[in-house]
Scaffold this motif. Structure first.
Motif, PDB file in Angstrom:
ATOM      1  N   THR A 229       0.847  -1.200   0.000  1.00  0.00           N
ATOM      2  CA  THR A 229       0.000   0.000   0.000  1.00  0.00           C
ATOM      3  C   THR A 229       0.881   1.250   0.000  1.00  0.00           C
ATOM      4  O   THR A 229       2.108   1.164  -0.047  1.00  0.00           O
ATOM      5  CB  THR A 229      -0.922   0.002   1.214  1.00  0.00           C
ATOM      6  N   TYR A 231       1.321   5.502   1.625  1.00  0.00           N
ATOM      7  CA  TYR A 231       0.963   6.436   2.687  1.00  0.00           C
ATOM      8  C   TYR A 231       1.541   7.807   2.339  1.00  0.00           C
ATOM      9  O   TYR A 231       2.447   7.934   1.501  1.00  0.00           O
ATOM     10  CB  TYR A 231       1.469   5.956   4.051  1.00  0.00           C
ATOM     11  N   SER A 245       5.253  -5.684   3.729  1.00  0.00           N
ATOM     12  CA  SER A 245       4.118  -6.483   3.281  1.00  0.00           C
ATOM     13  C   SER A 245       4.374  -7.973   3.489  1.00  0.00           C
ATOM     14  O   SER A 245       5.509  -8.410   3.699  1.00  0.00           O
ATOM     15  CB  SER A 245       3.835  -6.199   1.800  1.00  0.00           C
TER      16      SER A 245
END
Length: 276
Positions: A229, A231, A245
């Motif tokens: 992901t 941020y 991850s």
């Protein structure tokens, strides 16, 4: 003197001494009553002799669960080997392959024994690459990997039989990564003048390009489809990747142990000897 026989009087005092005869109907009723009484008594006796029924049910359930788990683990192992054999190039090391879920820690600046330069870092890389050595396969296995019979021969470390010398790709790839690490600290390793840094800039560049190509092909071959992901960082308009991850990995230690257990050693000197 004559005697007179008197009939027995059917009164209560005589019934106490001589109970009346049972008819067939009364006998059957009595038998049923006695059977019912025994039926009530026997379960109680059985309970005292063998313990409560639920204990036996619990034992049977636990036994069945244990057997199910054993059978499931066995078939899971078999299916893993079958999967690797089906989707990977042939290798006798397939028997060592196990899968595990690993969370990568790739935060920039995080400590790792494989990052940097110096004798301790060099030793850590040697332990997962050069120190493993090569292995031996049989002539039949050589045919399975479609390699020529002119390949270098060697004796198997366990059986003593003659076979062909081979190496596992994972250790070749790690060797290439180690070279790229050293190139990022080129001045340090040029001063040592060992291994790849002793042959001049041209040979070093050719070896570096070779390793880059090996790793590119390997990354594309494995095509990791794991997800990461993003941020946002304050005062930075661009998103940052969150690279901590989860991945499904082959257990490297298992493969390394198999390779060491079947190793015939190395034929060449290590690229870099750790400094004294």
């Amino acid at each position: 003197m004559g005697s007179k026989y008197q009939p027995v009087q059917d009164d209560e005092k005589f019934q106490d001494v001589f109970p009346p005869r049972r008819t067939s109907s009364s006998l059957s009723e009595t038998t049923l009553l006695e059977d019912e009484e025994h039926a009530r008594i026997l379960p109680a006796r059985g309970t005292r002799a063998y313990g409560p029924r639920w204990i036996w049910i619990a034992h049977a359930t636990l036994l069945g669960l244990s057997l199910t788990m054993f059978v499931s683990s066995w078939f899971a192992r078999v299916s893993t080997i079958d999967y690797v054999r089906h989707f990977s190039a042939y290798s006798p090391a397939v028997k060592a392959v196990e899968y595990e879920t690993v969370k990568f820690n790739t935060t920039m600046g995080s400590a790792s024994p494989y990052v940097g330069k110096g004798p301790e870092v060099d030793e850590a890389w040697h332990a997962i690459s050069y120190d493993i050595g090569d292995q031996v396969i049989t002539p039949e296995e050589l045919k399975r990997i479609a390699m020529p019979e002119s390949s270098l021969k060697a004796k198997h470390p366990k059986t003593g039989g003659e076979g062909y010398r081979v190496g596992l790709e994972v250790f070749h790839q790690l060797h290439c990564l180690n070279l790229l690490r050293q190139v990022t600290y080129k001045e340090h390793y040029m001063e040592l003048g060992n291994g790849n840094f002793a042959s001049g800039d041209e040979d070093l560049q050719m070896h570096t390009d070779h390793c880059l190509e090996i790793l590119r092909m390997n990354v594309q071959c494995n095509a990791d489809v794991g997800l990461f992901t993003f941020y946002m960082v304050e005062n930075d308009p661009l998103p940052w990747p969150q690279l901590n991850s989860w991945h499904t990995c082959r257990n490297f230690d298992k493969v390394r142990d198999w390779a060491l257990d079947n190793s015939v050693g190395n034929m060449e000197r290590p690229d870099i000897h750790p400094e004294a």
